[in-house]
Design a protein around this motif. Structure first.
Motif, PDB file in Angstrom:
ATOM      1  N   ALA B 287       0.827  -1.205   0.000  1.00  0.00           N
ATOM      2  CA  ALA B 287       0.000   0.000   0.000  1.00  0.00           C
ATOM      3  C   ALA B 287       0.864   1.259   0.000  1.00  0.00           C
ATOM      4  N   ALA B 288       1.993   1.199   0.693  1.00  0.00           N
ATOM      5  CA  ALA B 288       2.880   2.366   0.723  1.00  0.00           C
ATOM      6  C   ALA B 288       3.356   2.696  -0.688  1.00  0.00           C
ATOM      7  N   TRP B 289       3.741   1.660  -1.448  1.00  0.00           N
ATOM      8  CA  TRP B 289       4.182   1.894  -2.837  1.00  0.00           C
ATOM      9  C   TRP B 289       3.027   2.411  -3.674  1.00  0.00           C
ATOM     10  N   LEU B 290       1.850   1.807  -3.447  1.00  0.00           N
ATOM     11  CA  LEU B 290       0.672   2.248  -4.196  1.00  0.00           C
ATOM     12  C   LEU B 290       0.423   3.736  -3.981  1.00  0.00           C
ATOM     13  N   LEU B 291       0.508   4.126  -2.703  1.00  0.00           N
ATOM     14  CA  LEU B 291       0.217   5.515  -2.364  1.00  0.00           C
ATOM     15  C   LEU B 291       1.239   6.458  -2.997  1.00  0.00           C
ATOM     16  N   VAL B 292       2.505   6.009  -3.021  1.00  0.00           N
ATOM     17  CA  VAL B 292       3.545   6.851  -3.624  1.00  0.00           C
ATOM     18  C   VAL B 292       3.269   7.034  -5.116  1.00  0.00           C
ATOM     19  N   ILE B 293       2.925   5.934  -5.787  1.00  0.00           N
ATOM     20  CA  ILE B 293       2.636   6.024  -7.218  1.00  0.00           C
ATOM     21  C   ILE B 293       1.455   6.964  -7.445  1.00  0.00           C
ATOM     22  N   VAL B 294       0.409   6.787  -6.618  1.00  0.00           N
ATOM     23  CA  VAL B 294      -0.788   7.616  -6.797  1.00  0.00           C
ATOM     24  C   VAL B 294      -0.466   9.087  -6.552  1.00  0.00           C
ATOM     25  N   SER B 295       0.235   9.383  -5.436  1.00  0.00           N
ATOM     26  CA  SER B 295       0.447  10.821  -5.179  1.00  0.00           C
ATOM     27  C   SER B 295       1.450  11.419  -6.154  1.00  0.00           C
ATOM     28  N   THR B 296       2.480  10.643  -6.532  1.00  0.00           N
ATOM     29  CA  THR B 296       3.404  11.181  -7.529  1.00  0.00           C
ATOM     30  C   THR B 296       2.681  11.384  -8.849  1.00  0.00           C
ATOM     31  N   GLY B 297       1.830  10.431  -9.185  1.00  0.00           N
ATOM     32  CA  GLY B 297       1.051  10.546 -10.418  1.00  0.00           C
ATOM     33  C   GLY B 297       0.207  11.797 -10.406  1.00  0.00           C
ATOM     34  N   MET B 298      -0.406  12.076  -9.259  1.00  0.00           N
ATOM     35  CA  MET B 298      -1.252  13.263  -9.163  1.00  0.00           C
ATOM     36  C   MET B 298      -0.419  14.531  -9.313  1.00  0.00           C
ATOM     37  N   THR B 299       0.793  14.501  -8.730  1.00  0.00           N
ATOM     38  CA  THR B 299       1.658  15.673  -8.849  1.00  0.00           C
ATOM     39  C   THR B 299       2.078  15.877 -10.308  1.00  0.00           C
ATOM     40  N   VAL B 300       2.450  14.768 -10.972  1.00  0.00           N
ATOM     41  CA  VAL B 300       2.846  14.860 -12.370  1.00  0.00           C
ATOM     42  C   VAL B 300       1.686  15.380 -13.213  1.00  0.00           C
ATOM     43  N   ALA B 301       0.463  14.965 -12.847  1.00  0.00           N
ATOM     44  CA  ALA B 301      -0.713  15.413 -13.593  1.00  0.00           C
ATOM     45  C   ALA B 301      -1.132  16.827 -13.196  1.00  0.00           C
ATOM     46  N   ASN B 302      -0.282  17.492 -12.379  1.00  0.00           N
ATOM     47  CA  ASN B 302      -0.527  18.889 -12.006  1.00  0.00           C
ATOM     48  C   ASN B 302      -1.780  19.097 -11.170  1.00  0.00           C
ATOM     49  N   LEU B 303      -2.148  18.102 -10.360  1.00  0.00           N
ATOM     50  CA  LEU B 303      -3.274  18.312  -9.463  1.00  0.00           C
ATOM     51  C   LEU B 303      -2.794  19.109  -8.258  1.00  0.00           C
ATOM     52  N   LEU B 304      -3.633  20.045  -7.799  1.00  0.00           N
ATOM     53  CA  LEU B 304      -3.276  20.826  -6.620  1.00  0.00           C
ATOM     54  C   LEU B 304      -3.165  19.913  -5.402  1.00  0.00           C
ATOM     55  N   PRO B 305      -2.308  20.288  -4.451  1.00  0.00           N
ATOM     56  CA  PRO B 305      -2.205  19.478  -3.219  1.00  0.00           C
ATOM     57  C   PRO B 305      -3.566  19.263  -2.563  1.00  0.00           C
ATOM     58  N   ALA B 306      -4.428  20.289  -2.634  1.00  0.00           N
ATOM     59  CA  ALA B 306      -5.733  20.170  -1.997  1.00  0.00           C
ATOM     60  C   ALA B 306      -6.583  19.108  -2.670  1.00  0.00           C
ATOM     61  N   THR B 307      -6.480  19.050  -4.000  1.00  0.00           N
ATOM     62  CA  THR B 307      -7.222  18.029  -4.723  1.00  0.00           C
ATOM     63  C   THR B 307      -6.718  16.652  -4.327  1.00  0.00           C
ATOM     64  N   GLN B 308      -5.394  16.565  -4.137  1.00  0.00           N
ATOM     65  CA  GLN B 308      -4.822  15.286  -3.717  1.00  0.00           C
ATOM     66  C   GLN B 308      -5.385  14.869  -2.360  1.00  0.00           C
ATOM     67  N   LEU B 309      -5.585  15.869  -1.481  1.00  0.00           N
ATOM     68  CA  LEU B 309      -6.168  15.606  -0.169  1.00  0.00           C
ATOM     69  C   LEU B 309      -7.535  14.942  -0.330  1.00  0.00           C
ATOM     70  N   THR B 310      -8.321  15.494  -1.264  1.00  0.00           N
ATOM     71  CA  THR B 310      -9.645  14.925  -1.517  1.00  0.00           C
ATOM     72  C   THR B 310      -9.527  13.472  -1.929  1.00  0.00           C
ATOM     73  N   VAL B 311      -8.603  13.217  -2.863  1.00  0.00           N
ATOM     74  CA  VAL B 311      -8.450  11.857  -3.361  1.00  0.00           C
ATOM     75  C   VAL B 311      -8.045  10.928  -2.217  1.00  0.00           C
ATOM     76  N   LEU B 312      -7.102  11.378  -1.355  1.00  0.00           N
ATOM     77  CA  LEU B 312      -6.662  10.540  -0.244  1.00  0.00           C
ATOM     78  C   LEU B 312      -7.831  10.253   0.701  1.00  0.00           C
ATOM     79  N   GLY B 313      -8.650  11.284   0.967  1.00  0.00           N
ATOM     80  CA  GLY B 313      -9.804  11.085   1.849  1.00  0.00           C
ATOM     81  C   GLY B 313     -10.752  10.050   1.283  1.00  0.00           C
ATOM     82  N   ILE B 314     -11.038  10.156  -0.033  1.00  0.00           N
ATOM     83  CA  ILE B 314     -11.936   9.183  -0.669  1.00  0.00           C
ATOM     84  C   ILE B 314     -11.312   7.792  -0.619  1.00  0.00           C
TER      85      ILE B 314
END
Lengths: 328, 332
Positions: B287-314
């Motif tokens: 899960a730790a690797w999964l989360l890293v891929i997901v958050s790095t992916g979101m950063t690469v896709a230029n999602l705002l940190p706040a949007t990433q927060l939403t995704v993590l909450g969901i």
């Protein structure tokens, strides 16, 4: 004698004595603390916390907890503020309807996740705490609602007064307190919340609709956070996606547990919570007067929660002991 | 709450027919995590070719390696039927104490000891209240979460404290091409995975989480084991705090702010059962690797940190629902 003893024996009396002692202690160090003006400062600090605490109290009484209230406050304040910004022609009291409605909706979602999927409230609301905060950034495009967009009639509610120079916002919060007291003490649903929190296993056997009551407390908690949201806009005149409501849940939970509401559910009163909020308000008002930096506030809230937990435990054990003695 | 849940789960267990082997192997939360991980890697590499570069992923991992390390111990605590929401605040306070001490002229080794010792003490304090005074860990650790971070704020104020230059950059030190925080994470995963999986101590943790009263009747010293876990998470959090200080080069009271979400999320995504008794280190590792891929992916896709927060909450909510569903299916 018995009346005096029954008054003194109550938890609320203990908190009240703490408030008095605290005020005297601060008053000795800084005499200006014991003036009407600082009462005014305290009363202006607490309305939002008071409203949030009433909702949180219901949730904790039902043996759950709602960590998401700060984000619910922020989100509903933000959406309401955006309505004011884009549709300034709208009759401003509708903002109350919108803010409370959004809050109720978010609270209901928490309740659905807790009841339908049978998840622990703390994890669900830890998730929605972040989810709702993120949504606040998304809908607002990370932009603040500035002063000029908040209707001046709304801002005036925190300054103008119908009577005695006490602003509207304080009357509103006291009305919420009174309504909560009436709801808990004089309605069937209110008593069912106590029953559910005291014994979640026995509650359904007594014909209590556990799902319904749980949904209700989360919805009320959300709705009251929504109300606190629009009052935030009134009190401070702006809504910020990152600051508005951040840490609100800590202040509220601290106030509720110091007010004697047991985290194990089923025990606690509106009066106790009210005193808990006032005590926190006094502390917050006294800190700058005593020259203590604002940075100590969070440490104090944390310490207050821990101490209140310890007191709660002692009281509970004494209750068990005195029960055992009565039986023997 | 917990007891009700367990009872209703136990009710459906009466006449379970033996399950086929593939069922036992495949219908597991870790399988879900692994599948998601593979999907995430494919999706991310479609997004940006960097994701096929292992060193890029390793570098990204150093950003959340500290949380991942703590999440491993948190997994054990959740399996034992408790929870700890204070580790991120513990990281901040230990790091602040360490930085404050060394800035005040305390020799480095001693300052590091102060940081680590403070972490252990914080773990002991949590443990004493949860185990000694029998208070619910959920609310105790909310209280200490606020308290520890509040004390950190008192110590550091709103300033950031610099650490000496030679201490900076643990994430830029490599062992066989792998950054040190990642090495620590992998080694700790293997050690804790073995402890939880094959030692008596580890199996006892599962028993405590499944049914603490029964475990005690079976002679398991549940209080001692839980205390050890709380002390362990205190120590590991402090170490993670120091690693964060080294990565960032300076310490502020808001170090690791909101980290509890990521830690709990890693444990939940890895299939740890929130009501205790189930879960594996392997799951949290994946899960730790999964989360890293997901958050790095979101950063690469230029999602705002706040949007990433939403995704993590969901993600957090969805992962508990999914894990619960898998476990209740496996019960039948």
């Amino acid at each position: 004698m018995t009346t005096i003893r029954s008054i003194l024996g109550r938890r609320e009396a203990g908190i009240f004595v703490m408030i008095v002692l605290f005020a005297i202690a601060v008053g000795i160090a800084k005499p200006q603390f014991l003036t009407l003006n600082s009462l005014r400062i305290v009363l202006l600090l607490v309305p939002l916390i008071l409203i949030g605490a009433m909702g949180q109290m219901l949730v904790i009484l039902a043996r759950h907890v709602d960590l998401s209230i700060g984000s619910v406050l922020g989100f509903s304040a933000m959406v309401t503020g955006m309505m004011f910004r884009y549709h300034p022609e709208i009759w401003w009291p509708l903002g109350f309807l919108l803010s409370v409605g959004i809050g109720a909706g978010l609270g209901l979602l928490n309740g659905v996740l807790v009841t339908v999927f049978r998840l622990p409230a703390i994890i669900v609301t830890l998730g929605t705490l972040n989810l709702y905060r993120g949504l606040t950034y998304i809908v607002s495009d990370a932009r603040q609602i500035d002063r000029q967009y908040v209707p001046s009639a709304l801002k005036a509610m925190s300054q103008t007064s119908p009577i005695f120079g006490i602003p509207w916002i304080i009357f509103i919060s006291f009305a919420v307190v009174f309504a909560t007291w009436w709801f808990l003490m004089h309605t069937r649903l209110g008593r069912q919340i106590y029953a559910l929190g005291s014994n979640p296993v026995a509650a359904p056997l007594r014909g209590i609709d556990v799902t319904g009551v749980t949904l209700l407390v989360f919805t009320i908690s959300g709705a009251l956070s929504g109300l606190a949201g629009i009052l935030y806009a009134s009190r401070w005149g702006f809504v910020n996606p990152s600051n508005t409501g951040a840490g609100f849940e800590f202040q509220v939970i601290a106030a509720v547990v110091i007010g004697g509401v047991s985290i194990n559910g089923g025990v606690g009163t509106v009066l106790g919570t009210f005193f808990g909020v006032i005590l926190l308000g006094c502390v917050a008002a006294a800190l700058p007067l005593l020259g203590i930096a604002g940075t100590t506030q969070n440490a104090i809230y944390g310490a207050v929660i821990i101490v209140a937990l310890l007191i709660d435990r002692t009281v509970r054990r004494q209750g068990v002991k005195s029960l055992a003695r009565a039986r023997a | 709450m917990t007891t009700v849940e367990r009872r209703s789960v136990a009710a459906g267990r009466e006449s379970a027919p033996p399950r086929p082997l593939w069922h036992t192997v495949l219908v597991r939360p870790e399988t879900m995590t692994l599948v998601l991980l593979v999907v995430a890697v494919f999706a991310a590499s479609a997004l940006s070719p960097y994701f096929l570069d292992l060193s890029y992923i390793l570098r990204s991992f150093t950003l959340s390696a500290e949380f991942a390390i703590v999440a491993l111990v948190l997994t054990m605590i959740i399996i034992a039927g408790e929870i700890d929401l204070s580790p991120a605040a513990n990281m901040a306070l230990s790091a602040c104490l360490f930085a404050y001490a060394q800035a005040a002229g305390v020799p480095m080794p001693l300052a590091i000891l102060i940081g680590l010792g403070a972490g252990v003490l914080m773990g002991v304090l949590n443990g004493l209240m949860v185990i000694g005074l029998q208070l619910p860990s959920i609310i105790v650790t909310i209280g200490t979460m606020i308290f520890y971070r509040g004390v950190a704020q008192v110590i550091a104020g709103d300033k950031s404290i610099r650490v000496p230059d030679w201490f900076i950059g643990i994430n830029n030190v490599f062992i066989v091409g792998v950054p040190v925080p990642v090495v620590v994470f992998i080694v700790l995963s293997i050690v804790l995975g073995l402890v939880l999986g094959v030692t008596v101590f580890g199996r006892q943790i599962y028993q405590i989480g499944t049914n603490e009263i029964a475990a005690r009747h079976a002679g398991i010293r549940s209080r001692r084991i839980k205390m050890i876990l709380f002390i362990l998470i205190g120590f590991v959090s402090a170490a993670a705090g120091l690693m964060t200080a080294s990565r960032l080069g300076s310490v502020r009271y808001d170090l690791g702010l909101g980290g509890e979400l990521q830690m709990v999320l890693m444990a939940m995504l890895g299939g740890t059962y929130i009501f205790g008794g189930r879960g594996t280190i392997l799951g949290t590792f994946l899960a730790a690797w999964l989360l890293v891929i997901v958050s790095t992916g979101m950063t690469v896709a230029n999602l705002l940190p706040a949007t990433q927060l939403t995704v993590l909450g969901i993600l957090l909510i969805v992962s508990i629902i999914a894990t619960n569903a898998i476990y209740s299916r496996a019960q039948r």
